[in-house]
Design a protein around this motif. Structure first.
Motif, PDB file in Angstrom:
ATOM      1  N   VAL A 141       5.488 -27.973  17.771  1.00  0.00           N
ATOM      2  CA  VAL A 141       5.365 -26.948  16.630  1.00  0.00           C
ATOM      3  C   VAL A 141       5.671 -25.532  17.292  1.00  0.00           C
ATOM      4  N   TYR A 142       6.657 -24.813  16.897  1.00  0.00           N
ATOM      5  CA  TYR A 142       6.895 -23.395  17.379  1.00  0.00           C
ATOM      6  C   TYR A 142       7.252 -22.527  16.283  1.00  0.00           C
ATOM      7  N   ASN A 143       7.230 -21.375  16.447  1.00  0.00           N
ATOM      8  CA  ASN A 143       7.649 -20.196  15.563  1.00  0.00           C
ATOM      9  C   ASN A 143       8.663 -19.837  15.762  1.00  0.00           C
ATOM     10  N   THR A 144       9.733 -19.690  14.654  1.00  0.00           N
ATOM     11  CA  THR A 144      11.076 -19.524  14.913  1.00  0.00           C
ATOM     12  C   THR A 144      11.304 -17.841  14.928  1.00  0.00           C
ATOM     13  N   LYS A 145      10.306 -17.308  14.517  1.00  0.00           N
ATOM     14  CA  LYS A 145      10.174 -15.430  14.680  1.00  0.00           C
ATOM     15  C   LYS A 145      10.250 -15.283  16.108  1.00  0.00           C
ATOM     16  N   TYR A 146       9.666 -16.092  16.936  1.00  0.00           N
ATOM     17  CA  TYR A 146       9.330 -15.676  18.318  1.00  0.00           C
ATOM     18  C   TYR A 146      10.136 -16.688  19.501  1.00  0.00           C
ATOM     19  N   VAL A 147      10.114 -17.761  19.052  1.00  0.00           N
ATOM     20  CA  VAL A 147      10.965 -18.928  20.021  1.00  0.00           C
ATOM     21  C   VAL A 147      12.433 -18.646  19.661  1.00  0.00           C
ATOM     22  N   ASP A 148      13.118 -18.507  20.997  1.00  0.00           N
ATOM     23  CA  ASP A 148      14.628 -18.434  20.919  1.00  0.00           C
ATOM     24  C   ASP A 148      15.219 -19.722  20.539  1.00  0.00           C
ATOM     25  N   GLU A 149      16.403 -19.711  19.581  1.00  0.00           N
ATOM     26  CA  GLU A 149      16.884 -20.642  19.263  1.00  0.00           C
ATOM     27  C   GLU A 149      17.693 -21.561  20.277  1.00  0.00           C
ATOM     28  N   GLU A 150      17.999 -21.190  21.428  1.00  0.00           N
ATOM     29  CA  GLU A 150      18.484 -21.742  22.443  1.00  0.00           C
ATOM     30  C   GLU A 150      17.595 -22.550  23.156  1.00  0.00           C
ATOM     31  N   ASP A 151      16.252 -22.213  23.083  1.00  0.00           N
ATOM     32  CA  ASP A 151      15.151 -22.793  23.500  1.00  0.00           C
ATOM     33  C   ASP A 151      14.801 -24.083  22.850  1.00  0.00           C
ATOM     34  N   VAL A 152      15.220 -24.112  21.942  1.00  0.00           N
ATOM     35  CA  VAL A 152      14.669 -25.488  21.014  1.00  0.00           C
ATOM     36  C   VAL A 152      15.928 -26.303  20.683  1.00  0.00           C
ATOM     37  N   ALA A 153      17.094 -26.023  21.139  1.00  0.00           N
ATOM     38  CA  ALA A 153      18.338 -26.703  20.663  1.00  0.00           C
ATOM     39  C   ALA A 153      18.296 -28.120  21.118  1.00  0.00           C
ATOM     40  N   ASP A 154      17.843 -28.217  22.512  1.00  0.00           N
ATOM     41  CA  ASP A 154      17.873 -29.859  22.766  1.00  0.00           C
ATOM     42  C   ASP A 154      16.512 -30.465  22.297  1.00  0.00           C
ATOM     43  N   GLY A 237       1.530 -34.801  11.015  1.00  0.00           N
ATOM     44  CA  GLY A 237       0.761 -34.448   9.710  1.00  0.00           C
ATOM     45  C   GLY A 237       0.250 -32.971   9.665  1.00  0.00           C
ATOM     46  N   ASP A 238      -0.498 -32.800  10.810  1.00  0.00           N
ATOM     47  CA  ASP A 238      -0.803 -31.524  10.729  1.00  0.00           C
ATOM     48  C   ASP A 238       0.123 -30.367  10.918  1.00  0.00           C
ATOM     49  N   ALA A 239       1.329 -30.853  11.770  1.00  0.00           N
ATOM     50  CA  ALA A 239       2.328 -29.972  11.875  1.00  0.00           C
ATOM     51  C   ALA A 239       2.809 -29.389  10.384  1.00  0.00           C
ATOM     52  N   MET A 240       2.947 -30.656   9.566  1.00  0.00           N
ATOM     53  CA  MET A 240       3.448 -30.197   8.416  1.00  0.00           C
ATOM     54  C   MET A 240       2.424 -29.295   7.455  1.00  0.00           C
ATOM     55  N   THR A 241       1.164 -29.573   7.640  1.00  0.00           N
ATOM     56  CA  THR A 241       0.227 -28.545   7.038  1.00  0.00           C
ATOM     57  C   THR A 241       0.169 -27.107   7.327  1.00  0.00           C
ATOM     58  N   MET A 242       0.484 -27.097   8.899  1.00  0.00           N
ATOM     59  CA  MET A 242       0.771 -25.421   9.299  1.00  0.00           C
ATOM     60  C   MET A 242       2.116 -25.080   8.611  1.00  0.00           C
ATOM     61  N   MET A 243       3.209 -26.003   8.622  1.00  0.00           N
ATOM     62  CA  MET A 243       4.400 -25.488   8.217  1.00  0.00           C
ATOM     63  C   MET A 243       4.498 -25.065   6.771  1.00  0.00           C
ATOM     64  N   GLU A 244       3.476 -25.452   6.026  1.00  0.00           N
ATOM     65  CA  GLU A 244       3.306 -25.439   4.698  1.00  0.00           C
ATOM     66  C   GLU A 244       2.582 -23.827   4.544  1.00  0.00           C
ATOM     67  N   GLU A 245       1.901 -23.561   5.340  1.00  0.00           N
ATOM     68  CA  GLU A 245       1.075 -22.493   5.213  1.00  0.00           C
ATOM     69  C   GLU A 245       1.847 -21.323   5.962  1.00  0.00           C
ATOM     70  N   ASN A 246       2.884 -21.411   7.019  1.00  0.00           N
ATOM     71  CA  ASN A 246       3.613 -20.389   7.470  1.00  0.00           C
ATOM     72  C   ASN A 246       5.016 -20.736   7.638  1.00  0.00           C
ATOM     73  N   GLU A 247       5.930 -20.291   6.908  1.00  0.00           N
ATOM     74  CA  GLU A 247       7.135 -20.679   6.484  1.00  0.00           C
ATOM     75  C   GLU A 247       8.007 -20.370   8.103  1.00  0.00           C
ATOM     76  N   ASP A 248       7.608 -19.846   8.813  1.00  0.00           N
ATOM     77  CA  ASP A 248       8.509 -19.529  10.065  1.00  0.00           C
ATOM     78  C   ASP A 248       8.220 -20.571  11.262  1.00  0.00           C
ATOM     79  N   LEU A 249       7.227 -21.694  10.727  1.00  0.00           N
ATOM     80  CA  LEU A 249       7.004 -22.548  11.778  1.00  0.00           C
ATOM     81  C   LEU A 249       7.946 -23.878  11.505  1.00  0.00           C
ATOM     82  N   ALA A 250       8.266 -24.394  12.647  1.00  0.00           N
ATOM     83  CA  ALA A 250       9.089 -25.671  12.737  1.00  0.00           C
ATOM     84  C   ALA A 250       8.514 -26.533  13.640  1.00  0.00           C
ATOM     85  N   ALA A 251       9.261 -27.803  13.672  1.00  0.00           N
ATOM     86  CA  ALA A 251       8.598 -28.787  14.547  1.00  0.00           C
ATOM     87  C   ALA A 251       9.869 -29.663  15.013  1.00  0.00           C
ATOM     88  N   TYR A 252       9.574 -30.396  16.108  1.00  0.00           N
ATOM     89  CA  TYR A 252      10.233 -31.518  16.343  1.00  0.00           C
ATOM     90  C   TYR A 252       9.792 -32.644  17.144  1.00  0.00           C
TER      91      TYR A 252
END
Length: 355
Positions: A141-154, A237-252
């Protein structure tokens, strides 16, 4: 005269109240109850009230943060439980130690709804001790506001070792999940019994430790939702719960692979309320209850009819139900041998206590 009447009425009312309270207390004391021990954030709480209303069986519900915490409390005898919901490797361990009761499936007719692909798995091959509850994978799980896109691209596991985010990375506070991530990074099986693999994984975790803000379990929700940390490994499942609470969170799911887990409902051999415990398990397998629970916890479910009734937004979400090519890279934990478990424990203590 009025005062005497009022006084008499007061006495009558007091006596009635005492009788009523005694009846209520007696009713509560005589009420059947079961103790359910489950992971945190892992059930729709309103279901417990519905179960009591329908069956008259009261549920004393408590939670744990890891399989290891649950196991330690049970073997210590510190508390008595009826229903527990461990993961596959812990179920295997507890079966081998004669801690689980064989289930009477005549009390669990809703077992018929469990899909064939979730039955007779390696941790309970004869389908005697467990009823599947949920399944899923570990994700990052990561926060798209603070984690650079290039660091999660792969979509790599290496994000957990990225020095750019020192002090903002969270890791599991249990050895099995944490070491699994290091094994994956090294390209080794997370079920390896080779001591050299475990020592190498410990070295990877030592290198990572200066980057780690904290080793956490249920605390992850507040930390990620409130943006107190930017990156974490946790359950889908917990990642999905967190993502519902904060729209800036994403996961892979890491492209290198991940742990695929199966959590199942079991009854302890020490249970004094086995039939009531089985009634609870059966209730959790009722289709409408399974749907409600899945909608609340966002974990993948083995219940065929409930899965078909889910909103496509949930049943078709690739993070909740990953495609087969992703699952093919995942590995299920097995119960490790004693020597490996001792080594894991020693390396974990050393990691946690080093400065």
């Amino acid at each position: 005269m009025k005062k005497k009447i009022v006084s008499l009425l007061a006495v009558v009312l007091l006596l009635c109240c005492m009788v009523s309270c005694t009846r209520t207390q007696g009713s509560q004391e005589g009420k059947q109850s079961i103790n359910v021990y489950n992971w945190g954030e892992y059930i729709d709480q309103s279901i417990l009230d519905d179960f009591e209303a329908q069956t008259g069986i009261r549920v004393n519900y408590t939670t744990y943060a890891s399989n290891e915490e649950m196991y330690s409390k049970i073997v210590s005898g510190a508390a008595s439980y009826d229903v527990i919901i461990p993961s596959e490797y812990m179920i295997s361990k507890m079966i081998s130690e004669d801690l689980l009761a064989e289930l009477d499936f005549s009390n669990i007719p809703n077992y018929k709804y469990i899909g064939e692909e979730y039955r007779g798995l390696s941790y309970d091959p004869d389908e005697k001790y467990s009823v599947p509850y949920t399944w899923g994978t570990v994700v990052i799980v990561y926060n798209t506001k603070y984690v650079d896109e290039e660091d999660v691209a792969d979509e790599s596991i290496d994000l957990l070792w990225n020095e750019k985010y020192a002090g903002n990375i969270l890791m599991f506070d249990n050895p099995r999940d944490t070491f699994a991530l290091a094994h994956i990074k090294l390209g080794n099986s997370m079920n390896t019994t080779n001591p050299d693999d475990w020592i190498a994984a410990a070295e990877e975790l030592k290198k990572q430790k200066p980057l780690v803000q904290a080793y956490v379990m249920d605390q992850i929700f507040d930390k990620m939702i409130n943006e107190e940390a930017y990156i974490a490994a946790y359950y889908a499942g917990d990642a999905m719960t967190m993502m519902e609470e904060n729209e800036d969170l994403a996961a892979y799911v890491p492209r290198e692979g991940a742990n695929m887990f199966f959590d199942s409902m079991c009854v302890l051999k020490s249970s004094q309320n086995k039939a009531a415990a089985e009634t609870f398990i059966n209730f959790m397998c009722e289709t409408d209850i399974a749907v409600r629970n899945a909608e609340a916890v966002w974990y993948a479910i083995p219940h065929t009819a409930a899965y078909e009734a889910l909103d496509p937004e949930q049943s078709e979400d690739p993070l909740v139900y990953p495609p087969q090519e992703v699952l093919d890279k995942c590995e299920v934990f097995i119960n490790l041998n004693k020597e490996t478990l001792v080594l894991q424990s020693e390396l974990w203590i050393n990691l946690k206590t080093q400065y």
